[in-house]
Design a protein around this motif. Sequence first.
Motif, PDB file in Angstrom:
ATOM      1  N   LEU A 120       0.822  -1.211   0.000  1.00  0.00           N
ATOM      2  CA  LEU A 120       0.000   0.000   0.000  1.00  0.00           C
ATOM      3  C   LEU A 120       0.854   1.260   0.000  1.00  0.00           C
ATOM      4  O   LEU A 120       0.337   2.360  -0.192  1.00  0.00           O
ATOM      5  CB  LEU A 120      -0.891   0.024   1.256  1.00  0.00           C
ATOM      6  CG  LEU A 120      -1.923  -1.084   1.426  1.00  0.00           C
ATOM      7  CD1 LEU A 120      -2.545  -0.991   2.812  1.00  0.00           C
ATOM      8  CD2 LEU A 120      -3.010  -0.963   0.372  1.00  0.00           C
ATOM      9  N   PHE A 121       2.156   1.117   0.226  1.00  0.00           N
ATOM     10  CA  PHE A 121       2.973   2.281   0.528  1.00  0.00           C
ATOM     11  C   PHE A 121       3.087   3.297  -0.595  1.00  0.00           C
ATOM     12  O   PHE A 121       3.148   4.495  -0.323  1.00  0.00           O
ATOM     13  CB  PHE A 121       4.360   1.847   0.998  1.00  0.00           C
ATOM     14  CG  PHE A 121       4.316   1.122   2.314  1.00  0.00           C
ATOM     15  CD1 PHE A 121       3.663   1.678   3.405  1.00  0.00           C
ATOM     16  CD2 PHE A 121       4.913  -0.108   2.471  1.00  0.00           C
ATOM     17  CE1 PHE A 121       3.612   1.010   4.614  1.00  0.00           C
ATOM     18  CE2 PHE A 121       4.871  -0.782   3.679  1.00  0.00           C
ATOM     19  CZ  PHE A 121       4.212  -0.220   4.760  1.00  0.00           C
ATOM     20  N   PRO A 122       3.156   2.906  -1.887  1.00  0.00           N
ATOM     21  CA  PRO A 122       3.208   3.956  -2.919  1.00  0.00           C
ATOM     22  C   PRO A 122       2.009   4.905  -2.863  1.00  0.00           C
ATOM     23  O   PRO A 122       2.161   6.108  -3.011  1.00  0.00           O
ATOM     24  CB  PRO A 122       3.233   3.147  -4.225  1.00  0.00           C
ATOM     25  CG  PRO A 122       3.895   1.862  -3.840  1.00  0.00           C
ATOM     26  CD  PRO A 122       3.363   1.564  -2.458  1.00  0.00           C
ATOM     27  N   ALA A 123       0.797   4.353  -2.628  1.00  0.00           N
ATOM     28  CA  ALA A 123      -0.383   5.218  -2.518  1.00  0.00           C
ATOM     29  C   ALA A 123      -0.336   6.040  -1.244  1.00  0.00           C
ATOM     30  O   ALA A 123      -0.666   7.236  -1.248  1.00  0.00           O
ATOM     31  CB  ALA A 123      -1.654   4.364  -2.560  1.00  0.00           C
ATOM     32  N   LEU A 124       0.086   5.421  -0.142  1.00  0.00           N
ATOM     33  CA  LEU A 124       0.172   6.142   1.125  1.00  0.00           C
ATOM     34  C   LEU A 124       1.210   7.250   1.054  1.00  0.00           C
ATOM     35  O   LEU A 124       1.032   8.334   1.615  1.00  0.00           O
ATOM     36  CB  LEU A 124       0.515   5.166   2.256  1.00  0.00           C
ATOM     37  CG  LEU A 124       0.611   5.737   3.675  1.00  0.00           C
ATOM     38  CD1 LEU A 124      -0.659   6.460   4.071  1.00  0.00           C
ATOM     39  CD2 LEU A 124       0.937   4.631   4.673  1.00  0.00           C
ATOM     40  N   ARG A 125       2.294   6.994   0.342  1.00  0.00           N
ATOM     41  CA  ARG A 125       3.328   8.015   0.179  1.00  0.00           C
ATOM     42  C   ARG A 125       2.755   9.260  -0.485  1.00  0.00           C
ATOM     43  O   ARG A 125       3.032  10.394  -0.069  1.00  0.00           O
ATOM     44  CB  ARG A 125       4.480   7.434  -0.642  1.00  0.00           C
ATOM     45  CG  ARG A 125       5.605   8.401  -0.918  1.00  0.00           C
ATOM     46  CD  ARG A 125       6.649   7.752  -1.833  1.00  0.00           C
ATOM     47  NE  ARG A 125       7.657   8.707  -2.236  1.00  0.00           N
ATOM     48  CZ  ARG A 125       8.741   8.969  -1.526  1.00  0.00           C
ATOM     49  NH1 ARG A 125       8.974   8.334  -0.401  1.00  0.00           N
ATOM     50  NH2 ARG A 125       9.621   9.862  -1.946  1.00  0.00           N
ATOM     51  N   LEU A 128       0.525  11.178   2.007  1.00  0.00           N
ATOM     52  CA  LEU A 128       1.280  11.896   3.032  1.00  0.00           C
ATOM     53  C   LEU A 128       1.875  13.180   2.485  1.00  0.00           C
ATOM     54  O   LEU A 128       1.947  14.198   3.188  1.00  0.00           O
ATOM     55  CB  LEU A 128       2.395  11.001   3.588  1.00  0.00           C
ATOM     56  CG  LEU A 128       1.959   9.852   4.484  1.00  0.00           C
ATOM     57  CD1 LEU A 128       3.162   9.014   4.878  1.00  0.00           C
ATOM     58  CD2 LEU A 128       1.260  10.377   5.729  1.00  0.00           C
ATOM     59  N   GLN A 129       2.320  13.142   1.248  1.00  0.00           N
ATOM     60  CA  GLN A 129       2.936  14.325   0.665  1.00  0.00           C
ATOM     61  C   GLN A 129       1.928  15.455   0.466  1.00  0.00           C
ATOM     62  O   GLN A 129       2.331  16.607   0.299  1.00  0.00           O
ATOM     63  CB  GLN A 129       3.601  13.957  -0.660  1.00  0.00           C
ATOM     64  CG  GLN A 129       4.837  13.080  -0.490  1.00  0.00           C
ATOM     65  CD  GLN A 129       5.415  12.579  -1.789  1.00  0.00           C
ATOM     66  OE1 GLN A 129       4.726  12.525  -2.812  1.00  0.00           O
ATOM     67  NE2 GLN A 129       6.676  12.196  -1.782  1.00  0.00           N
ATOM     68  N   GLN A 130       0.647  15.113   0.490  1.00  0.00           N
ATOM     69  CA  GLN A 130      -0.388  16.133   0.314  1.00  0.00           C
ATOM     70  C   GLN A 130      -0.917  16.689   1.637  1.00  0.00           C
ATOM     71  O   GLN A 130      -1.694  17.643   1.647  1.00  0.00           O
ATOM     72  CB  GLN A 130      -1.550  15.548  -0.494  1.00  0.00           C
ATOM     73  CG  GLN A 130      -1.149  15.149  -1.921  1.00  0.00           C
ATOM     74  CD  GLN A 130      -2.219  14.357  -2.639  1.00  0.00           C
ATOM     75  OE1 GLN A 130      -3.303  14.129  -2.098  1.00  0.00           O
ATOM     76  NE2 GLN A 130      -1.933  13.928  -3.856  1.00  0.00           N
ATOM     77  N   LEU A 131      -0.498  16.093   2.769  1.00  0.00           N
ATOM     78  CA  LEU A 131      -0.959  16.580   4.069  1.00  0.00           C
ATOM     79  C   LEU A 131      -0.300  17.906   4.421  1.00  0.00           C
ATOM     80  O   LEU A 131       0.884  18.116   4.121  1.00  0.00           O
ATOM     81  CB  LEU A 131      -0.635  15.558   5.164  1.00  0.00           C
ATOM     82  CG  LEU A 131      -1.434  14.260   5.181  1.00  0.00           C
ATOM     83  CD1 LEU A 131      -0.897  13.333   6.266  1.00  0.00           C
ATOM     84  CD2 LEU A 131      -2.919  14.536   5.413  1.00  0.00           C
ATOM     85  N   PRO A 132      -1.024  18.816   5.071  1.00  0.00           N
ATOM     86  CA  PRO A 132      -0.387  20.055   5.533  1.00  0.00           C
ATOM     87  C   PRO A 132       0.599  19.742   6.650  1.00  0.00           C
ATOM     88  O   PRO A 132       0.407  18.794   7.421  1.00  0.00           O
ATOM     89  CB  PRO A 132      -1.566  20.892   6.050  1.00  0.00           C
ATOM     90  CG  PRO A 132      -2.619  19.887   6.404  1.00  0.00           C
ATOM     91  CD  PRO A 132      -2.456  18.761   5.423  1.00  0.00           C
TER      92      PRO A 132
END
Length: 288
Positions: A120-125, A128-132
């Motif tokens: 799942l990590f590519p999607a989770l990555r 995360l990069q879009q979180l403030p």
Amino acid sequence: MSDPSVTLDAGPAAAQAPVGLYAFPARAWHRAEYAGLQASALGPSLTVVCEPGGELAWADSSVATLGRRYAEQLVQQEGARQRPLVLLGWSVGALVAIEVARRLAGRCTVAWVGSIDGSLFPALRQELQQLPPLPAAERAELEAVMRRWLQASPLRAAWSAALQQMGAAEHELFLRQVVAAYGHALPQDGPQPGSQEHALWSRLNCLRLGLGHVLPAGLPAPLRCWRSAEMASQPDGLHDAYAGHPGCSEPEVVAGSGHLGVLDSPLLHARLVAALSETAPPAGRQPA
């Protein structure tokens, strides 16, 4: 020259099989993940590629480092056999298999990579990069809590090694979901397997490995995907990253299986046997 720190747990017929079948664990040292496959009809021709010793020895490793070392070992192992290779990976091991395939390009023929409950990590990555970012005051408070905890932790060296390998997104996740969640109750019961602290470190180190790896832009070999029934409704970060690329097949669901038990599924074993039989060279063209 062979790498003495890479273990090849090979079945009795692995060297003579028409297809070189290699499997990569999610946790580099944990060859027992593939015990079910080793006990199946695939076992005699299967080689599990793993690390000697326990998990703590690999606190500062990365998917890229593992992939480089494993690819070099496979080049040495295969020699002049000139047979097609199949690389299997479960969970984070699928990321390792893709990285090995990338590094074998032009050196060995990878017929396909098999992703089983792909990471799942590519999607989770991407999420995360879009979180403030955390507010500065909250971040400072969490960092202070983390420093006090590490000073008292019996696993301080392993935690420090893992934290040093984290990028910004992984570190942010660690503060949000571990330090903030546990607060001053972060476990300090030692490095022995079975302790709360070791279990937490093991999960987070696996998370770090997956989140810290950037997939290659192009698919280095055809990709075949299998999903446990438990994970079938969840995003498959590996497949989704390459959906639409030539050679990327749609996932097949392994009915009746869970994420932790899919490698033991007779249905998965049967499907892998069928896929390998399609890959084997025609009679009369067996590898040397």
